[in-house]
Design a protein around this motif. Structure first.
Motif, PDB file in Angstrom:
ATOM      1  N   MET A   1       0.817  -1.209   0.000  1.00  8.19           N
ATOM      2  CA  MET A   1       0.000   0.000   0.000  1.00  8.19           C
ATOM      3  C   MET A   1       0.859   1.272   0.000  1.00  8.19           C
ATOM      4  SD  MET A   1      -2.983  -1.131  -0.276  1.00  8.19           S
ATOM      5  CE  MET A   1      -3.976   0.313   0.010  1.00  8.19           C
ATOM      6  N   SER A   2       2.191   1.104  -0.051  1.00  2.00           N
ATOM      7  CA  SER A   2       3.051   2.282  -0.103  1.00  2.00           C
ATOM      8  C   SER A   2       2.863   3.049  -1.396  1.00  2.00           C
ATOM      9  CB  SER A   2       4.509   1.856   0.048  1.00  2.00           C
ATOM     10  OG  SER A   2       4.873   0.973  -1.001  1.00  2.00           O
ATOM     11  N   LYS A   3       2.318   2.373  -2.433  1.00  6.74           N
ATOM     12  CA  LYS A   3       2.109   3.012  -3.722  1.00  6.74           C
ATOM     13  C   LYS A   3       0.734   3.684  -3.816  1.00  6.74           C
ATOM     14  CE  LYS A   3       2.737  -0.795  -6.004  1.00  6.74           C
ATOM     15  NZ  LYS A   3       2.803  -1.707  -7.165  1.00  6.74           N
ATOM     16  N   LEU A   4      -0.038   3.630  -2.727  1.00  2.58           N
ATOM     17  CA  LEU A   4      -1.402   4.135  -2.768  1.00  2.58           C
ATOM     18  C   LEU A   4      -1.426   5.642  -3.023  1.00  2.58           C
ATOM     19  CD1 LEU A   4      -4.432   3.594  -2.338  1.00  2.58           C
ATOM     20  CD2 LEU A   4      -4.088   4.059   0.088  1.00  2.58           C
ATOM     21  N   ASP A   5      -2.175   6.028  -4.049  1.00  5.87           N
ATOM     22  CA  ASP A   5      -2.363   7.439  -4.384  1.00  5.87           C
ATOM     23  C   ASP A   5      -3.831   7.764  -4.153  1.00  5.87           C
ATOM     24  OD1 ASP A   5      -2.720   9.925  -5.489  1.00  5.87           O
ATOM     25  OD2 ASP A   5      -1.465   9.535  -7.240  1.00  5.87           O
ATOM     26  N   LEU A   6      -4.128   8.510  -3.089  1.00  6.45           N
ATOM     27  CA  LEU A   6      -5.510   8.805  -2.726  1.00  6.45           C
ATOM     28  C   LEU A   6      -6.245   9.589  -3.815  1.00  6.45           C
ATOM     29  CD1 LEU A   6      -5.052   9.704   1.047  1.00  6.45           C
ATOM     30  CD2 LEU A   6      -5.795   7.544   0.065  1.00  6.45           C
ATOM     31  N   ASN A   7      -5.484  10.353  -4.615  1.00  2.00           N
ATOM     32  CA  ASN A   7      -6.132  11.132  -5.677  1.00  2.00           C
ATOM     33  C   ASN A   7      -6.735  10.235  -6.753  1.00  2.00           C
ATOM     34  OD1 ASN A   7      -5.461  13.713  -4.623  1.00  2.00           O
ATOM     35  ND2 ASN A   7      -3.382  13.459  -5.374  1.00  2.00           N
ATOM     36  N   LEU A   8      -6.210   9.018  -6.859  1.00  2.00           N
ATOM     37  CA  LEU A   8      -6.725   8.103  -7.884  1.00  2.00           C
ATOM     38  C   LEU A   8      -7.984   7.358  -7.440  1.00  2.00           C
ATOM     39  CD1 LEU A   8      -3.410   6.491  -9.199  1.00  2.00           C
ATOM     40  CD2 LEU A   8      -4.795   8.255 -10.303  1.00  2.00           C
ATOM     41  N   LEU A   9      -8.238   7.355  -6.145  1.00  2.00           N
ATOM     42  CA  LEU A   9      -9.394   6.598  -5.655  1.00  2.00           C
ATOM     43  C   LEU A   9     -10.700   7.158  -6.209  1.00  2.00           C
ATOM     44  CD1 LEU A   9      -8.461   5.888  -1.939  1.00  2.00           C
ATOM     45  CD2 LEU A   9      -8.142   4.447  -3.954  1.00  2.00           C
ATOM     46  N   ARG A  10     -10.765   8.480  -6.318  1.00  2.00           N
ATOM     47  CA  ARG A  10     -11.971   9.103  -6.875  1.00  2.00           C
ATOM     48  C   ARG A  10     -12.158   8.706  -8.337  1.00  2.00           C
ATOM     49  NH1 ARG A  10     -17.037  10.433  -6.081  1.00  2.00           N
ATOM     50  NH2 ARG A  10     -17.686  12.320  -7.160  1.00  2.00           N
ATOM     51  N   VAL A  11     -11.045   8.589  -9.078  1.00  2.00           N
ATOM     52  CA  VAL A  11     -11.114   8.156 -10.472  1.00  2.00           C
ATOM     53  C   VAL A  11     -11.686   6.748 -10.548  1.00  2.00           C
ATOM     54  CG1 VAL A  11      -9.787   7.651 -12.561  1.00  2.00           C
ATOM     55  CG2 VAL A  11      -9.163   9.614 -11.129  1.00  2.00           C
ATOM     56  N   LEU A  12     -11.206   5.868  -9.677  1.00  2.00           N
ATOM     57  CA  LEU A  12     -11.707   4.493  -9.664  1.00  2.00           C
ATOM     58  C   LEU A  12     -13.189   4.448  -9.308  1.00  2.00           C
ATOM     59  CD1 LEU A  12     -11.341   1.465  -9.822  1.00  2.00           C
ATOM     60  CD2 LEU A  12     -10.408   1.494  -7.490  1.00  2.00           C
ATOM     61  N   GLN A  13     -13.601   5.261  -8.346  1.00  2.00           N
ATOM     62  CA  GLN A  13     -15.008   5.281  -7.952  1.00  2.00           C
ATOM     63  C   GLN A  13     -15.906   5.683  -9.119  1.00  2.00           C
ATOM     64  OE1 GLN A  13     -16.440   8.474  -5.415  1.00  2.00           O
ATOM     65  NE2 GLN A  13     -17.682   7.049  -4.236  1.00  2.00           N
ATOM     66  N   ILE A  14     -15.510   6.721  -9.852  1.00  8.14           N
ATOM     67  CA  ILE A  14     -16.330   7.199 -10.970  1.00  8.14           C
ATOM     68  C   ILE A  14     -16.333   6.187 -12.116  1.00  8.14           C
ATOM     69  CG2 ILE A  14     -16.498   9.002 -12.746  1.00  8.14           C
ATOM     70  CD1 ILE A  14     -15.611  11.004 -10.601  1.00  8.14           C
ATOM     71  N   LEU A  15     -15.203   5.541 -12.364  1.00  4.54           N
ATOM     72  CA  LEU A  15     -15.170   4.489 -13.388  1.00  4.54           C
ATOM     73  C   LEU A  15     -16.097   3.339 -13.019  1.00  4.54           C
ATOM     74  CD1 LEU A  15     -11.363   4.373 -14.271  1.00  4.54           C
ATOM     75  CD2 LEU A  15     -13.228   4.890 -15.867  1.00  4.54           C
ATOM     76  N   LEU A  16     -16.158   3.001 -11.755  1.00  2.69           N
ATOM     77  CA  LEU A  16     -17.064   1.944 -11.296  1.00  2.69           C
ATOM     78  C   LEU A  16     -18.520   2.348 -11.463  1.00  2.69           C
ATOM     79  CD1 LEU A  16     -15.145   0.761  -8.116  1.00  2.69           C
ATOM     80  CD2 LEU A  16     -15.884  -0.729  -9.992  1.00  2.69           C
ATOM     81  N   GLU A  17     -18.816   3.631 -11.293  1.00  2.00           N
ATOM     82  CA  GLU A  17     -20.188   4.115 -11.435  1.00  2.00           C
ATOM     83  C   GLU A  17     -20.601   4.224 -12.897  1.00  2.00           C
ATOM     84  OE1 GLU A  17     -20.296   7.779  -9.317  1.00  2.00           O
ATOM     85  OE2 GLU A  17     -20.214   6.837  -7.333  1.00  2.00           O
ATOM     86  N   GLU A  18     -19.692   4.705 -13.749  1.00  2.07           N
ATOM     87  CA  GLU A  18     -20.035   4.967 -15.145  1.00  2.07           C
ATOM     88  C   GLU A  18     -19.773   3.774 -16.061  1.00  2.07           C
ATOM     89  OE1 GLU A  18     -21.630   7.487 -16.037  1.00  2.07           O
ATOM     90  OE2 GLU A  18     -21.339   8.892 -14.377  1.00  2.07           O
ATOM     91  N   LEU A  19     -18.740   2.980 -15.756  1.00  4.25           N
ATOM     92  CA  LEU A  19     -18.333   1.843 -16.600  1.00  4.25           C
ATOM     93  C   LEU A  19     -18.129   2.287 -18.050  1.00  4.25           C
ATOM     94  CD1 LEU A  19     -20.554  -1.043 -15.157  1.00  4.25           C
ATOM     95  CD2 LEU A  19     -18.122  -0.602 -14.732  1.00  4.25           C
ATOM     96  N   ASN A  20     -17.589   3.493 -18.177  1.00  2.00           N
ATOM     97  CA  ASN A  20     -17.364   4.075 -19.500  1.00  2.00           C
ATOM     98  C   ASN A  20     -16.308   5.172 -19.356  1.00  2.00           C
ATOM     99  OD1 ASN A  20     -17.848   6.147 -21.703  1.00  2.00           O
ATOM    100  ND2 ASN A  20     -19.222   4.525 -22.400  1.00  2.00           N
ATOM    101  N   VAL A  21     -15.198   5.044 -20.085  1.00  3.37           N
ATOM    102  CA  VAL A  21     -14.093   6.000 -19.964  1.00  3.37           C
ATOM    103  C   VAL A  21     -14.524   7.390 -20.416  1.00  3.37           C
ATOM    104  CG1 VAL A  21     -11.792   6.616 -20.817  1.00  3.37           C
ATOM    105  CG2 VAL A  21     -12.286   4.259 -20.162  1.00  3.37           C
ATOM    106  N   THR A  22     -15.279   7.454 -21.507  1.00  5.05           N
ATOM    107  CA  THR A  22     -15.716   8.754 -22.035  1.00  5.05           C
ATOM    108  C   THR A  22     -16.591   9.492 -21.036  1.00  5.05           C
ATOM    109  OG1 THR A  22     -15.641   7.903 -24.302  1.00  5.05           O
ATOM    110  CG2 THR A  22     -16.917   9.908 -23.926  1.00  5.05           C
ATOM    111  N   LEU A  23     -17.585   8.778 -20.471  1.00  2.64           N
ATOM    112  CA  LEU A  23     -18.486   9.407 -19.507  1.00  2.64           C
ATOM    113  C   LEU A  23     -17.741   9.796 -18.229  1.00  2.64           C
ATOM    114  CD1 LEU A  23     -21.677   7.164 -19.884  1.00  2.64           C
ATOM    115  CD2 LEU A  23     -21.263   9.442 -20.835  1.00  2.64           C
ATOM    116  N   ALA A  24     -16.816   8.938 -17.800  1.00  2.34           N
ATOM    117  CA  ALA A  24     -16.032   9.258 -16.606  1.00  2.34           C
ATOM    118  C   ALA A  24     -15.177  10.500 -16.842  1.00  2.34           C
ATOM    119  CB  ALA A  24     -15.153   8.062 -16.236  1.00  2.34           C
ATOM    120  N   ALA A  25     -14.587  10.592 -18.031  1.00  2.00           N
ATOM    121  CA  ALA A  25     -13.751  11.750 -18.359  1.00  2.00           C
ATOM    122  C   ALA A  25     -14.576  13.035 -18.358  1.00  2.00           C
ATOM    123  CB  ALA A  25     -13.102  11.538 -19.729  1.00  2.00           C
ATOM    124  N   GLU A  26     -15.766  12.985 -18.958  1.00  2.00           N
ATOM    125  CA  GLU A  26     -16.642  14.161 -18.986  1.00  2.00           C
ATOM    126  C   GLU A  26     -17.031  14.584 -17.581  1.00  2.00           C
ATOM    127  OE1 GLU A  26     -19.924  13.049 -21.422  1.00  2.00           O
ATOM    128  OE2 GLU A  26     -18.804  13.192 -23.312  1.00  2.00           O
TER     129      GLU A  26
END
Length: 312
Positions: A1-26
């Motif tokens: 977990m030393s590599k854990l970047d908390l800023n990326l967790l929000r990205v993962l959450q939105i990808l899980l919600e949208e299941l679409n890179v384009t929609l997540a990016a928007e």
């Protein structure tokens, strides 16, 4: 977990919600290439692909699905740490998620939304119809508020006293059920009693994850049953069918009375002794001292209770 970047967790959450890179990016105001780079780092971070590409979009891997509820809780706790101790409605851009019964929309939102829009113009509400998973999502703090039906009748399997101890609740509106029949229905020419009620076939509306009404539970205790001709997903369609047939429809009284004027139907009492239930506001005790959550709860409770007292 030393590599854990908390800023990326929000990205993962939105990808899980949208299941679409384009929609997540928007949604994150990022380019698709930036999201793809973040996803590559996430895959390295968790040593898992996390998502597979399909014709329909992204499909979460078992590991990603396992992470989802933990991720939601972690982000929620981080937001709690950085959230101001005082809530300023005018400045807030916070989003709240509410699950509620279809029949509760017209009985609640018209009465608190005008004040909300005036006092918190940038606040956002995300709503979804109450479903069999909603209570579990409340318990996991995955949604902010629920508006569901609970009964006061001791014979009900969803009695108000059986609300999980992790949740707080407030009764918003008392409710009972009524019976609807078309104009000139043959039942109107005879004595309206339990025998007449059970003589005709019925329309059943399954909503809020309930497969059976308290009415049916009470009848079953007397070794009686309704003859259900059709099970439908919404009351508006059911009322239209009721208007055109000899089928009987049972519906929540306040909701039915709002719609009844649009149809040629008559409203009758249900000839079964049942204690009225209620629409209740539910929230996890985790949010009890959250200033923004508290502000929204009080806004809903005060405005809806006021219209309930006035009988609107």
């Amino acid at each position: 977990m030393s590599k854990l970047d908390l800023n990326l967790l929000r990205v993962l959450q939105i990808l899980l919600e949208e299941l679409n890179v384009t929609l997540a990016a928007e949604r994150m105001h990022l380019s698709q290439s930036a999201v793809s780079k973040h996803l590559a780092r996430l895959r390295d971070m968790f040593n898992d692909q996390l998502f597979e590409r399909t014709a329909q979009g992204l499909k979460a891997t078992p590991r990603a699905l396992e992470l989802a509820p933990q991720l939601h809780l972690i982000i929620q706790q981080l937001e709690q740490l950085t959230r101001p101790t005082a809530f300023e409605p005018k400045k807030s851009k916070r989003q709240f998620t509410i699950h509620l019964l279809d029949t509760a929309y017209s009985l609640t939102f018209p009465f608190f939304m005008p004040e909300l829009l005036n006092k918190a113009p940038n606040l956002r509400l995300k709503t979804k119809t109450w479903n069999p998973n909603s209570l579990d999502e409340l318990l996991k703090c995955e949604i902010d508020i629920g508006i569901a039906c609970r009964e006061w009748d001791k014979r009900s399997p969803i009695h108000i006293d059986d609300i999980p101890s992790e949740l707080n609740h407030v009764e918003l509106i008392k409710e009972h059920s009524v019976c609807l029949v078309r104009e000139h229905h043959p039942a109107l020419k005879t004595k309206w009693d339990l025998k007449t009620f059970l003589h005709y076939r019925h329309i059943q509306v399954s909503f809020g994850g309930m497969e059976q009404w308290l009415l049916d539970d009470v009848l079953n205790l007397q070794q009686l049953t309704r003859d259900i001709a059709i099970d439908m997903p919404d009351f508006h369609s059911a009322m239209s069918l009721c208007e055109q047939s000899d089928l009987i429809l049972c519906a929540p009284a306040r909701y039915a009375e709002k719609l009844a004027s649009s149809f040629k139907i008559r409203v009758l009492d249900i000839p079964v002794n049942i204690e009225p239930g209620a629409y209740v506001l539910l929230w996890n005790k985790h949010f009890e001292q959250d200033p923004g959550h508290q502000w929204l709860r009080e806004l809903i409770i005060n405005n809806v209770n006021e219209q309930s007292v006035l009988g609107i």
